[in-house]
Design an enzyme around this catalytic site. Structure first.
Site, PDB file in Angstrom:
ATOM      1  N   TYR A 113      -3.497  -9.142  16.307  1.00  0.00           N
ATOM      2  CA  TYR A 113      -2.462  -8.659  17.222  1.00  0.00           C
ATOM      3  C   TYR A 113      -2.465  -9.453  18.533  1.00  0.00           C
ATOM      4  CZ  TYR A 113      -2.874  -4.828  13.909  1.00  0.00           C
ATOM      5  OH  TYR A 113      -2.926  -4.094  12.749  1.00  0.00           O
ATOM      6  N   LYS A 115     -12.177  -7.244   5.989  1.00  0.00           N
ATOM      7  CA  LYS A 115     -11.554  -6.388   7.000  1.00  0.00           C
ATOM      8  C   LYS A 115     -12.422  -5.185   7.296  1.00  0.00           C
ATOM      9  CE  LYS A 115      -7.586  -3.421   7.448  1.00  0.00           C
ATOM     10  NZ  LYS A 115      -6.465  -2.842   6.772  1.00  0.00           N
ATOM     11  N   ARG A 158     -11.139   8.004   3.500  1.00  0.00           N
ATOM     12  CA  ARG A 158     -10.892   6.963   2.498  1.00  0.00           C
ATOM     13  C   ARG A 158     -12.194   6.425   1.910  1.00  0.00           C
ATOM     14  NH1 ARG A 158      -5.623   6.828   3.883  1.00  0.00           N
ATOM     15  NH2 ARG A 158      -4.857   5.723   5.732  1.00  0.00           N
ATOM     16  N   ARG A 196      -3.430   3.592  12.418  1.00  0.00           N
ATOM     17  CA  ARG A 196      -2.936   4.789  11.727  1.00  0.00           C
ATOM     18  C   ARG A 196      -1.883   5.504  12.561  1.00  0.00           C
ATOM     19  NH1 ARG A 196      -8.578   6.577   8.680  1.00  0.00           N
ATOM     20  NH2 ARG A 196      -8.649   4.689   7.400  1.00  0.00           N
ATOM     21  N   CYS A 205       0.858  -1.191   0.000  1.00  0.00           N
ATOM     22  CA  CYS A 205       0.000   0.000   0.000  1.00  0.00           C
ATOM     23  C   CYS A 205       0.888   1.233   0.000  1.00  0.00           C
ATOM     24  CB  CYS A 205      -0.917   0.013   1.212  1.00  0.00           C
ATOM     25  SG  CYS A 205      -2.279   1.194   1.042  1.00  0.00           S
ATOM     26  N   CYS A 212      -3.951   6.195   0.035  1.00  0.00           N
ATOM     27  CA  CYS A 212      -3.444   4.867  -0.319  1.00  0.00           C
ATOM     28  C   CYS A 212      -2.969   4.765  -1.765  1.00  0.00           C
ATOM     29  CB  CYS A 212      -4.512   3.816  -0.045  1.00  0.00           C
ATOM     30  SG  CYS A 212      -4.956   3.719   1.702  1.00  0.00           S
ATOM     31  N   LYS A 217     -12.561  -4.415   1.989  1.00  0.00           N
ATOM     32  CA  LYS A 217     -12.005  -3.568   3.048  1.00  0.00           C
ATOM     33  C   LYS A 217     -12.910  -2.362   3.219  1.00  0.00           C
ATOM     34  CE  LYS A 217      -7.874  -0.982   4.193  1.00  0.00           C
ATOM     35  NZ  LYS A 217      -6.508  -0.675   3.766  1.00  0.00           N
ATOM     36  N   CYS A 258      -0.197   4.316   1.766  1.00  0.00           N
ATOM     37  CA  CYS A 258      -0.605   5.333   2.748  1.00  0.00           C
ATOM     38  C   CYS A 258       0.484   5.690   3.761  1.00  0.00           C
ATOM     39  CB  CYS A 258      -1.895   4.945   3.444  1.00  0.00           C
ATOM     40  SG  CYS A 258      -1.848   3.353   4.266  1.00  0.00           S
TER      41      CYS A 258
HETATM   42  C1  PBG Z   1      -4.233   0.757   4.811  1.00  0.00           C
HETATM   43  C2  PBG Z   1      -4.367  -0.158   5.956  1.00  0.00           C
HETATM   44  C3  PBG Z   1      -5.244  -0.013   7.039  1.00  0.00           C
HETATM   45  C4  PBG Z   1      -4.998  -1.065   7.918  1.00  0.00           C
HETATM   46  C5  PBG Z   1      -4.032  -1.858   7.335  1.00  0.00           C
HETATM   47  N1  PBG Z   1      -3.637  -1.277   6.123  1.00  0.00           N
HETATM   48  C6  PBG Z   1      -6.352   0.874   7.297  1.00  0.00           C
HETATM   49  C7  PBG Z   1      -6.422   2.260   6.870  1.00  0.00           C
HETATM   50  O1  PBG Z   1      -5.697   3.108   7.413  1.00  0.00           O
HETATM   51  O2  PBG Z   1      -7.256   2.563   6.012  1.00  0.00           O
HETATM   52  C8  PBG Z   1      -5.695  -1.236   9.224  1.00  0.00           C
HETATM   53  C9  PBG Z   1      -5.241  -2.313  10.109  1.00  0.00           C
HETATM   54  C10 PBG Z   1      -5.687  -2.192  11.504  1.00  0.00           C
HETATM   55  O3  PBG Z   1      -6.467  -1.299  11.890  1.00  0.00           O
HETATM   56  O4  PBG Z   1      -5.250  -3.030  12.303  1.00  0.00           O
HETATM   57  N2  PBG Z   1      -3.310   0.415   3.901  1.00  0.00           N
END
Ligand code: PBG
Length: 302
Positions: free
Chosen positions: A292, A227, A196, A184, A99, A109, A174, A101
């Site tokens: 996690y 997700k 987003r 973030r 990604c 992203c 997602k 971002c």
């Molecule tokens: C974006 C990305 C996000 C997560 C993983 N990759 C979310 C986002 O900021 O839109 C979130 C993972 C999490 O909250 O554990 N590339």
């Protein structure tokens, strides 16, 4: 009887930074750190001792720019980490997040044209990032930018360069979710303007989610992902019934933080809560759970 979580259902996420001997605490993300590659290796040693053999890597670069070039430059942080992991633990199954971002100065992203995502340019760059991870030895690349055609573009780039064994896990469904807050902070990837919602899914729209999953399968994804996980068990179930493909569910940072903060307040027993949540996600149809809680869970898993 019934459904039980197994160690080989679990994928454990890591945030990787440059330098050495770095272990940075992350605001509002209890118990999580950004690790430099040397400490990452140490941590993976522990993880392996707990019987977990799958990791998902997120890079946190030192510098950002408009094109996210730190994501695909030679020796980018994720490639460095993958090379070192594969040198030390060749059997470990390594997934890499693909990604932009965390690498763009605007925090979106993809590549922007004005204030909107330039989809064509974005999927070209995502393919470049994925190729750099494949060259380093990643087993799975996992595009999470929600750009249209991202899985197909990556698949073609990998094939063209002879990486036919590198697999793809698509972040296929997602959602534009409130549950990503702690992440973030971890990746430093909050958008600097807007949100987003132009490219992530509307959480009221299950048809769009299933269409996204179908599209990723058609484009060649080996695993499709839903997700977040917990508020989207219906999507996991529908996807399993409709497509019967390997499905991953991302038990995201906000879901994790709720469990941790609640346990700290004495609202519930953390282990019991994690058991119930992960069992439910698996019961809905997930083959893999990105969580996690993995190291904590490994202590009580049979
Ligand atoms: C974006 C990305 C996000 C997560 C993983 N990759 C979310 C986002 O900021 O839109 C979130 C993972 C999490 O909250 O554990 N590339």
């Amino acid at each position: 009887m019934g459904i039980n979580l197994r160690r080989d259902n679990i994928i454990y996420p890591y945030f990787v930074v440059g330098g050495s001997n770095k272990k940075e605490k992350i605001l509002s993300f209890p118990g999580r750190h950004r690790l430099s590659v040397d400490l990452l290796i140490k941590d993976i040693k522990e993880l392996k001792a707990l019987g977990i053999n799958r990791v998902l890597l997120f890079g946190v670069p030192e510098a950002k720019d408009g094109k996210g070039s730190a994501a695909y430059k030679n020796n980018n942080i994720v490639s460095l980490a993958v090379r070192e992991i594969k040198r030390r633990f060749p059997q470990l199954i390594v997934f890499t997040d693909v990604c932009l971002c965390a690498y763009t100065d605007h925090g979106h992203c993809g590549i922007l044209k004005g204030r909107a995502i330039d989809n064509n340019e974005t999927i070209k760059i995502l393919a470049k990032i994925a190729l750099s991870h494949a060259e380093a030895g990643a087993d799975y690349v996992a595009p999470s930018a929600m750009a249209k055609g991202q899985v197909g573009a990556i698949k073609r780039e990998l094939d063209r360069n002879g990486f036919r064994k590198t697999k793809i896990m698509g972040y296929s469904a997602k959602f534009a979710s409130n549950f990503y807050g702690p992440f973030r902070n971890a990746a430093g990837s909050a958008p600097k303007f807007g949100d987003r919602k132009d490219y992530q899914l509307d959480y009221s729209d299950s048809l769009a989610a299933l269409a996204g999953i179908g599209a990723d399968i058609d484009e060649g994804a080996d695993i499709v992902m839903v997700k977040p996980a917990l508020a989207y068990l219906d999507i996991i179930k529908e996807a399993k019934l409709k497509f019967n493909r390997p499905i991953a569910a991302y038990n995201v940072s906000g879901e994790y933080a709720i469990v941790k903060y609640g346990a700290k307040q004495g609202l519930w027993n953390e282990d019991e809560m994690v058991k119930e949540i992960t069992t439910s996600i698996k019961r809905a149809g997930a083959d893999y759970i990105i969580t996690y809680h993995a190291k904590d869970a490994a202590r009580w898993l049979k």
